[in-house]
Design a protein around this motif. Structure first.
Motif, mmCIF file in Angstrom:
data_model
loop_
_atom_site.group_PDB
_atom_site.id
_atom_site.type_symbol
_atom_site.label_atom_id
_atom_site.label_comp_id
_atom_site.label_asym_id
_atom_site.label_seq_id
_atom_site.Cartn_x
_atom_site.Cartn_y
_atom_site.Cartn_z
ATOM 1 N N UNK A 1 0.842 -1.203 0.000
ATOM 2 C CA UNK A 1 0.000 0.000 0.000
ATOM 3 C C UNK A 1 0.870 1.243 0.000
ATOM 4 N N UNK A 2 0.584 2.145 -0.940
ATOM 5 C CA UNK A 2 1.239 3.452 -0.994
ATOM 6 C C UNK A 2 0.224 4.500 -0.560
ATOM 7 N N UNK B 1 -8.391 20.546 2.460
ATOM 8 C CA UNK B 1 -7.648 19.317 2.192
ATOM 9 C C UNK B 1 -7.829 18.852 0.753
ATOM 10 N N UNK B 2 -6.752 18.298 0.211
ATOM 11 C CA UNK B 2 -6.803 17.790 -1.158
ATOM 12 C C UNK B 2 -7.761 16.608 -1.230
ATOM 13 N N UNK B 3 -8.560 16.603 -2.285
ATOM 14 C CA UNK B 3 -9.512 15.518 -2.485
ATOM 15 C C UNK B 3 -9.156 14.656 -3.688
ATOM 16 N N UNK B 4 -8.355 15.196 -4.590
ATOM 17 C CA UNK B 4 -7.982 14.462 -5.800
ATOM 18 C C UNK B 4 -6.524 14.023 -5.713
ATOM 19 N N UNK B 5 -6.315 12.710 -5.836
ATOM 20 C CA UNK B 5 -4.969 12.149 -5.819
ATOM 21 C C UNK B 5 -4.794 11.268 -7.057
ATOM 22 N N UNK B 6 -3.656 11.417 -7.714
ATOM 23 C CA UNK B 6 -3.335 10.594 -8.880
ATOM 24 C C UNK B 6 -1.972 9.950 -8.666
ATOM 25 N N UNK B 7 -1.838 8.682 -9.144
ATOM 26 C CA UNK B 7 -0.601 7.927 -8.969
ATOM 27 C C UNK B 7 0.055 7.681 -10.321
ATOM 28 N N UNK C 1 -3.124 4.888 -11.091
ATOM 29 C CA UNK C 1 -4.125 4.747 -10.049
ATOM 30 C C UNK C 1 -4.598 6.102 -9.566
ATOM 31 N N UNK C 2 -5.622 6.094 -8.726
ATOM 32 C CA UNK C 2 -6.145 7.332 -8.147
ATOM 33 C C UNK C 2 -6.596 7.058 -6.727
ATOM 34 N N UNK C 3 -6.840 8.140 -5.976
ATOM 35 C CA UNK C 3 -7.205 8.011 -4.575
ATOM 36 C C UNK C 3 -5.998 8.226 -3.683
ATOM 37 N N UNK C 4 -6.257 8.502 -2.421
ATOM 38 C CA UNK C 4 -5.160 8.795 -1.505
ATOM 39 C C UNK C 4 -4.300 7.572 -1.252
ATOM 40 N N UNK C 5 -4.864 6.368 -1.421
ATOM 41 C CA UNK C 5 -4.099 5.129 -1.252
ATOM 42 C C UNK C 5 -4.044 4.380 -2.577
ATOM 43 N N UNK C 6 -2.891 3.792 -2.857
ATOM 44 C CA UNK C 6 -2.695 2.971 -4.057
ATOM 45 C C UNK C 6 -2.243 1.591 -3.587
ATOM 46 N N UNK C 7 -3.033 0.561 -3.905
ATOM 47 C CA UNK C 7 -2.799 -0.784 -3.374
ATOM 48 C C UNK C 7 -2.416 -1.735 -4.508
ATOM 49 N N UNK D 1 9.722 3.090 -9.808
ATOM 50 C CA UNK D 1 9.631 4.310 -8.995
ATOM 51 C C UNK D 1 8.256 4.942 -9.196
ATOM 52 N N UNK D 2 7.593 5.245 -8.059
ATOM 53 C CA UNK D 2 6.228 5.756 -8.077
ATOM 54 C C UNK D 2 6.183 7.134 -7.393
ATOM 55 N N UNK D 3 5.211 7.953 -7.809
ATOM 56 C CA UNK D 3 4.961 9.230 -7.143
ATOM 57 C C UNK D 3 3.476 9.561 -7.272
ATOM 58 N N UNK D 4 3.003 10.457 -6.398
ATOM 59 C CA UNK D 4 1.591 10.850 -6.419
ATOM 60 C C UNK D 4 1.477 12.356 -6.641
ATOM 61 N N UNK D 5 0.303 12.785 -7.051
ATOM 62 C CA UNK D 5 0.000 14.205 -7.263
ATOM 63 C C UNK D 5 -1.281 14.538 -6.516
#
Length: 463
Positions: free
Chosen positions: A258-259, A268-274, A284-290, A301-305
């Motif tokens: 889990x990331x 607070x940020x509501x939109x997350x992209x992986x 992926x999307x959402x605050x968690x990436x499984x 290598x992974x990062x989120x926005x």
């Protein structure tokens, strides 16, 4: 016309006449009343009454002062003057000093100019109303209406709907009625006073930052203890300090990974992209990436926005590898490190060997030259000169040694030349005769003259 009709007409006429007179009387009384209550000066049959103002705004909890002056007809004898509130026609007026709601909060005073003052302490909203002068003369009682309309207000801070980072915002100190134009204000943030130079009812924040977030209140400078309720200013800003955390910290193939993307933003940020590096689209999307079952294809290598309505920001990349891959990387790194250490040791040892060899060679040469020189000297001293050689004195070559450390690399051996002179006996005395006669032969004797034709050069090697 019949008699009855005539009577009705008279009655009607009389009634109409009386009614007209009543209407006219009312109109006259209203006109008289209007003339009596002219603002701010009231004139009525030689009466002259003047209030300080017809409206007064007081701060809740403060002390306020109302005043009025009057002049009465000369034929009247004044007995008492006092203040009343909200007079009602037909009801007995009550002196404020004796009023149960004002007891202990009212004081009267009069100065030499005849101005009559009312001092009211700890004003509340219940004190709002019309305050009038009531004068009791020996001959009659007089009420001067309307008087001063008292309004009570509280302070409140009004903030903009949203204060956005980087933009300007204005805070207002509001009242429900108009205080004096000479009123100065003081601003507080988190109960600490702000700049003393700002005495306006407005507080300007030219370029809002997160440091401006806090609780703001205002107060009238002369009544700092009566400040407004604090209002919180919340600064809006885009996501900051975006980061990724990994769970579990040690990954084994087949495990669930889990990331989690975290950020600091308001709202607070509501939109997350992986995203995965070297891939053009989001993974992926959402605050968690499984990743339900991790395998080698997921390595990378992974990062989120993170994004809210004011902007977005991406995190730094994190590396995902299984424990086996990590061990392989560690082994490879350890092997490379060991190889580098061996190379360094080899270079150091080689340099030391070279230095030892050079020092040993130099010492051997010096010793050999020294032995050769000693041998020559011994042979020369042990061998007596031949008779044929007595005519000429031969000087051996001289070798001058100096430490090799003082020589610079690449310098060639310096060659120096010394002049060796051969001297003859001016008295034609041979060396043999001289020795037989007991005389010594010296190269620097005053009895000898140098023969320039017999000059021998001997090289002196400087090493």
């Amino acid at each position: 016309m019949s008699e009855n009709n005539c009577i009705q007409y008279i009655n009607c006429h009389c009634y109409m006449t009386i009614q007209s007179l009543q209407i006219k009387a009312r109109m006259f009384s209203r006109i008289s009343l209007i003339s009596l209550i002219m603002i701010p000066v009231i004139w009525s049959q030689d009466w002259q009454v003047q209030y300080s103002s017809m409206m007064k705004c007081a701060l809740k909890g403060s002390n306020t002062h109302l005043s009025g002056s009057y002049k009465h007809p000369n034929h009247l004898t004044m007995i008492k003057t006092f203040w009343i509130v909200n007079p009602v026609k037909g009801e007995e007026t009550i002196n404020l000093v004796d009023h149960p709601d004002y007891k202990g909060r009212v004081q009267y005073s009069q100065n030499k100019d005849g101005i009559f003052f009312l001092s009211l302490s700890n004003v509340t909203h219940k004190d709002e109303g019309m305050y009038c002068l009531r004068i009791v003369a020996k001959e009659d009682k007089y009420l001067f209406f309307p008087g001063i309309d008292l309004k009570v207000t509280e302070l409140r801070v009004e903030i903009p709907e949203e204060a956005v980072e980087g933009k300007s915002s204005i805070l207002f100190c509001k009242t429900t009625c108009h205080l004096s134009d000479k009123t100065n204000f003081t601003w507080f943030k988190n109960s600490k006073r702000l700049s003393e130079s700002n005495v306006s009812d407005q507080l300007l924040l030219p370029s809002v930052s997160t440091d401006d977030t806090g609780n703001y209140s205002c107060a009238v400078t002369d009544h700092k203890h009566l400040s407004s309720p604090a209002v919180t200013l919340s600064v809006r800003y885009p996501p900051k300090s975006v980061s990724v955390s990994i769970s579990p910290s040690e990954i084994v193939e087949g495990d669930s990974v889990t990331l989690i993307c975290s950020s600091d933003s308001n709202p607070p940020a509501l939109n997350f992209s992986w995203f995965k590096e070297n891939q053009s689209s989001a993974v992926g999307c959402g605050q968690s990436f499984i990743i339900s079952s991790f395998n080698s294809s997921h390595s990378g290598r992974y990062y989120c926005e993170a994004q809210n309505k004011y902007g977005s920001q991406r995190s730094a990349s994190v590396s995902l590898t299984s424990a086996g891959d990590q061990k392989a990387v560690l082994y490879a790194a350890a092997a490379i490190g060991a190889m580098l250490i061996c190379i360094c040791i080899f270079i150091v040892v080689k340099k030391n060997i070279r230095k030892t060899g050079d020092a040993g060679g130099q010492s051997g040469v010096s010793k050999q030259e020294e032995n050769n020189s000693t041998a020559v000297t011994d042979q020369t001293s042990a061998k007596p000169p031949k008779p044929a050689d007595l005519n000429e004195s031969v000087y051996a070559s001289i070798t001058h040694s100096r430490p090799r450390e003082q020589q610079r690399d690449g310098d060639e051996d310096e060659v120096q030349y010394a002049t060796v002179q051969h001297h003859r006996n001016t008295r034609n005395t041979t060396a043999e005769d001289g020795c037989q006669n007991g005389n010594s032969v010296s190269a620097g004797s005053n009895t000898e003259k140098a023969d320039d034709s017999n000059v021998i050069y001997s090289s002196i090697k400087s090493s």
